[in-house]
Write a protein that holds these residues in place. Structure first.
Motif, PDB file in Angstrom:
ATOM      1  N   PHE A 104       1.089  -1.369  -0.140  1.00  0.00           N
ATOM      2  CA  PHE A 104       0.388  -0.004   0.105  1.00  0.00           C
ATOM      3  C   PHE A 104       0.863   1.023  -0.092  1.00  0.00           C
ATOM      4  O   PHE A 104       2.173   1.058   0.367  1.00  0.00           O
ATOM      5  N   GLY A 105       0.269   2.503  -0.655  1.00  0.00           N
ATOM      6  CA  GLY A 105       0.836   3.472   0.068  1.00  0.00           C
ATOM      7  C   GLY A 105       0.187   4.629   0.615  1.00  0.00           C
ATOM      8  O   GLY A 105      -0.711   4.263   1.152  1.00  0.00           O
ATOM      9  N   VAL A 106       0.960   5.764   0.982  1.00  0.00           N
ATOM     10  CA  VAL A 106       0.186   6.408   1.553  1.00  0.00           C
ATOM     11  C   VAL A 106       1.181   8.184   1.112  1.00  0.00           C
ATOM     12  O   VAL A 106       2.301   8.242   0.693  1.00  0.00           O
ATOM     13  N   ARG A 107       0.614   9.217   1.173  1.00  0.00           N
ATOM     14  CA  ARG A 107       1.360  10.301   1.041  1.00  0.00           C
ATOM     15  C   ARG A 107       1.095  11.409   1.948  1.00  0.00           C
ATOM     16  O   ARG A 107       0.969  11.300   3.337  1.00  0.00           O
ATOM     17  N   ASP A 108       2.560  11.674   2.525  1.00  0.00           N
ATOM     18  CA  ASP A 108       3.427  12.159   3.653  1.00  0.00           C
ATOM     19  C   ASP A 108       2.905  13.154   3.314  1.00  0.00           C
ATOM     20  O   ASP A 108       1.675  14.132   2.928  1.00  0.00           O
ATOM     21  N   ASN A 109       3.409  15.021   4.154  1.00  0.00           N
ATOM     22  CA  ASN A 109       2.741  15.994   4.710  1.00  0.00           C
ATOM     23  C   ASN A 109       2.982  16.899   3.457  1.00  0.00           C
ATOM     24  O   ASN A 109       2.190  18.184   3.580  1.00  0.00           O
ATOM     25  N   ASP A 110       4.419  16.701   2.520  1.00  0.00           N
ATOM     26  CA  ASP A 110       4.179  17.473   1.575  1.00  0.00           C
ATOM     27  C   ASP A 110       3.740  16.722   0.056  1.00  0.00           C
ATOM     28  O   ASP A 110       4.294  17.141  -0.950  1.00  0.00           O
ATOM     29  N   ILE A 133      29.725  -4.582  -6.242  1.00  0.00           N
ATOM     30  CA  ILE A 133      30.407  -3.715  -4.510  1.00  0.00           C
ATOM     31  C   ILE A 133      29.323  -3.054  -4.027  1.00  0.00           C
ATOM     32  O   ILE A 133      27.799  -2.772  -4.061  1.00  0.00           O
ATOM     33  N   HIS A 134      29.000  -3.134  -2.957  1.00  0.00           N
ATOM     34  CA  HIS A 134      28.473  -2.916  -1.647  1.00  0.00           C
ATOM     35  C   HIS A 134      27.810  -1.793  -1.810  1.00  0.00           C
ATOM     36  O   HIS A 134      28.540  -0.901  -0.991  1.00  0.00           O
ATOM     37  N   ALA A 135      26.839  -1.786  -1.360  1.00  0.00           N
ATOM     38  CA  ALA A 135      26.232  -0.524  -1.232  1.00  0.00           C
ATOM     39  C   ALA A 135      24.474  -0.725  -1.316  1.00  0.00           C
ATOM     40  O   ALA A 135      24.368  -0.286  -2.541  1.00  0.00           O
ATOM     41  N   PRO A 136      23.636  -1.347  -0.024  1.00  0.00           N
ATOM     42  CA  PRO A 136      22.467  -0.948  -0.314  1.00  0.00           C
ATOM     43  C   PRO A 136      21.943   0.357  -0.013  1.00  0.00           C
ATOM     44  O   PRO A 136      22.394   1.546   0.119  1.00  0.00           O
ATOM     45  N   THR A 137      20.262   0.624  -0.845  1.00  0.00           N
ATOM     46  CA  THR A 137      19.028   1.988  -0.782  1.00  0.00           C
ATOM     47  C   THR A 137      19.189   1.363   0.665  1.00  0.00           C
ATOM     48  O   THR A 137      18.815   0.832   1.425  1.00  0.00           O
ATOM     49  N   GLN A 138      19.732   3.603   0.671  1.00  0.00           N
ATOM     50  CA  GLN A 138      19.745   2.964   2.840  1.00  0.00           C
ATOM     51  C   GLN A 138      18.646   4.361   2.790  1.00  0.00           C
ATOM     52  O   GLN A 138      17.850   3.858   4.039  1.00  0.00           O
ATOM     53  N   HIS A 139      18.813   5.185   2.392  1.00  0.00           N
ATOM     54  CA  HIS A 139      18.041   6.495   2.656  1.00  0.00           C
ATOM     55  C   HIS A 139      18.043   7.209   1.963  1.00  0.00           C
ATOM     56  O   HIS A 139      17.774   7.727   1.223  1.00  0.00           O
ATOM     57  N   LEU A 140      16.688   8.334   2.180  1.00  0.00           N
ATOM     58  CA  LEU A 140      15.552   9.446   2.053  1.00  0.00           C
ATOM     59  C   LEU A 140      16.081  10.442   2.905  1.00  0.00           C
ATOM     60  O   LEU A 140      15.499  10.100   3.949  1.00  0.00           O
ATOM     61  N   THR A 141      15.887  11.148   2.110  1.00  0.00           N
ATOM     62  CA  THR A 141      15.937  12.846   2.765  1.00  0.00           C
ATOM     63  C   THR A 141      15.520  13.889   2.363  1.00  0.00           C
ATOM     64  O   THR A 141      16.047  14.353   0.924  1.00  0.00           O
ATOM     65  N   PHE A 142      14.978  14.488   2.809  1.00  0.00           N
ATOM     66  CA  PHE A 142      13.026  15.147   2.178  1.00  0.00           C
ATOM     67  C   PHE A 142      14.189  16.805   2.482  1.00  0.00           C
ATOM     68  O   PHE A 142      14.983  16.689   3.449  1.00  0.00           O
ATOM     69  N   ALA A 143      13.447  17.852   1.848  1.00  0.00           N
ATOM     70  CA  ALA A 143      13.705  19.647   2.159  1.00  0.00           C
ATOM     71  C   ALA A 143      12.021  19.937   2.686  1.00  0.00           C
ATOM     72  O   ALA A 143      11.081  19.352   1.978  1.00  0.00           O
ATOM     73  N   THR A 144      11.793  20.664   3.192  1.00  0.00           N
ATOM     74  CA  THR A 144      10.482  21.255   3.120  1.00  0.00           C
ATOM     75  C   THR A 144       9.827  22.199   4.052  1.00  0.00           C
ATOM     76  O   THR A 144      11.568  22.805   4.931  1.00  0.00           O
ATOM     77  N   GLN A 145       9.047  22.988   4.279  1.00  0.00           N
ATOM     78  CA  GLN A 145       8.554  24.474   4.501  1.00  0.00           C
ATOM     79  C   GLN A 145       8.260  23.906   5.880  1.00  0.00           C
ATOM     80  O   GLN A 145       7.557  25.536   6.726  1.00  0.00           O
ATOM     81  N   ARG A 194      12.555  25.346   0.225  1.00  0.00           N
ATOM     82  CA  ARG A 194      11.373  24.816  -1.053  1.00  0.00           C
ATOM     83  C   ARG A 194      10.879  23.532  -0.395  1.00  0.00           C
ATOM     84  O   ARG A 194      11.713  23.022   0.809  1.00  0.00           O
ATOM     85  N   THR A 195      10.140  22.649  -1.367  1.00  0.00           N
ATOM     86  CA  THR A 195       9.995  21.418  -0.503  1.00  0.00           C
ATOM     87  C   THR A 195       9.978  20.138  -2.051  1.00  0.00           C
ATOM     88  O   THR A 195      10.143  20.185  -3.271  1.00  0.00           O
ATOM     89  N   GLY A 196      10.977  19.040  -1.192  1.00  0.00           N
ATOM     90  CA  GLY A 196      10.837  18.536  -2.461  1.00  0.00           C
ATOM     91  C   GLY A 196      12.566  17.245  -1.323  1.00  0.00           C
ATOM     92  O   GLY A 196      12.376  17.134  -1.024  1.00  0.00           O
ATOM     93  N   VAL A 197      12.508  16.645  -3.098  1.00  0.00           N
ATOM     94  CA  VAL A 197      13.967  15.800  -2.311  1.00  0.00           C
ATOM     95  C   VAL A 197      15.234  16.359  -2.354  1.00  0.00           C
ATOM     96  O   VAL A 197      15.816  17.791  -3.099  1.00  0.00           O
TER      97      VAL A 197
END
Length: 283
Positions: A104-110, A133-145, A194-197
């Motif tokens: 399932f999916g959800v939409r966050d506050n942004d 080469i070892h490097a799993p997808t690990q984190h996601l960081t947003f920018a927000t107002q 700004r709002t985004g990644v």
């Protein structure tokens, strides 16, 4: 119940970005991040490598299409769903091709689409030339107002664990780090105009692996954007690169693990520390 996501052990399985030229973007990740690219359609390309996946979809540059967090099993996934529903979060269809039925999916506050599911078993057979080469997808960081809104959604509603904060002298939040497992952060967010990644990250584990990726980027004529260095929150080594659309890629190593510790507040002094809590060297 307040930190439901940590014992659930969810982790960032993949990210999908929109792009005006998804083929170019996918080929960049394949060449530099030791992945194999496949064309699903002229509007969608998928990059797959050892424990990492990146999807490029026709659309607007530098816009997240969706992110996928994998849960350990169907019972954990259902617990995540019930937690979201109990806190008034609308449940949406999952956009991910990598999850089994029941996702399932959800939409966050942004408005970012975050998908939860149980990962399908990989079927890709890597072409010759994939080093692994070892490097799993690990984190996601947003920018927000709206940083308090980010904290309310991910921590209070979804049950992510609040690991660290960066705080201004006046008490205002500058950065919030949250996790869904025992790694320091899975989804984080900076206060911005700004709002985004802001960036997404791959955990290489060691500085030797980081150097291997640096060699790949250098061989392809791609220059470092920032680093190498070490963050304050998370205590991880890092380098940053910029893809052709302007998205920031972090390659990280030695990220802190979290076990039953209190939240740490890091100070941010505008003249000396940036949004990560890193010291800024000035001449």
């Amino acid at each position: 119940m307040s930190n439901f996501a940590v014992p659930a052990g969810a982790y960032l399985h993949h990210v999908a970005f929109e792009s005006e030229d998804p083929q170019r973007l996918a080929e960049f990740y394949a060449a530099n991040m030791d992945m194999q690219v496949s064309e699903v359609s002229p509007d969608e390309f998928r990059c797959e490598g050892p424990l990492r996946r990146f999807v490029a979809i026709k659309g607007e540059n530098k816009k997240l299409a969706y992110a996928g967090l994998a849960c350990s099993n169907a019972d954990v996934l259902e617990g995540m769903r019930k937690r979201a529903v109990a806190n008034g979060v609308a449940i949406l269809p999952s956009a991910s091709p990598y999850f089994a039925d029941g996702a399932f999916g959800v939409r966050d506050n942004d408005g970012h689409l975050i998908c939860f599911g149980v990962a399908l078993q990989p079927t890709v057979s890597y072409r010759p030339g994939i080093e692994g080469i070892h490097a799993p997808t690990q984190h996601l960081t947003f920018a927000t107002q709206d940083l308090p809104g980010f904290k309310e959604f991910y921590v209070d509603k979804l049950g992510f664990f609040l690991s660290d904060r960066v705080v201004h002298d006046n008490g205002d939040l500058a950065t919030v780090f949250t996790t869904t497992n025992h790694e320091h952060h899975t989804i984080a967010c900076f206060k911005s105009d700004r709002t985004g990644v802001d960036h997404h990250s791959y955990e290489a584990g060691t500085f030797d692996n980081i150097k291997k990726f640096c060699d790949r980027f250098a061989a392809n004529g791609v220059l470092l954007t920032w680093g190498p260095g070490r963050h304050g929150p998370g205590n991880n080594l890092f380098v940053f690169y910029t893809d052709p659309d302007g998205n920031w890629i972090e390659i990280s190593g030695e990220l802190e693990t979290i076990y039953d510790r209190d939240v740490i507040d890091w100070p941010q002094h505008p003249r000396t520390l940036n949004k990560w809590g890193n010291a800024i060297l000035r001449s």
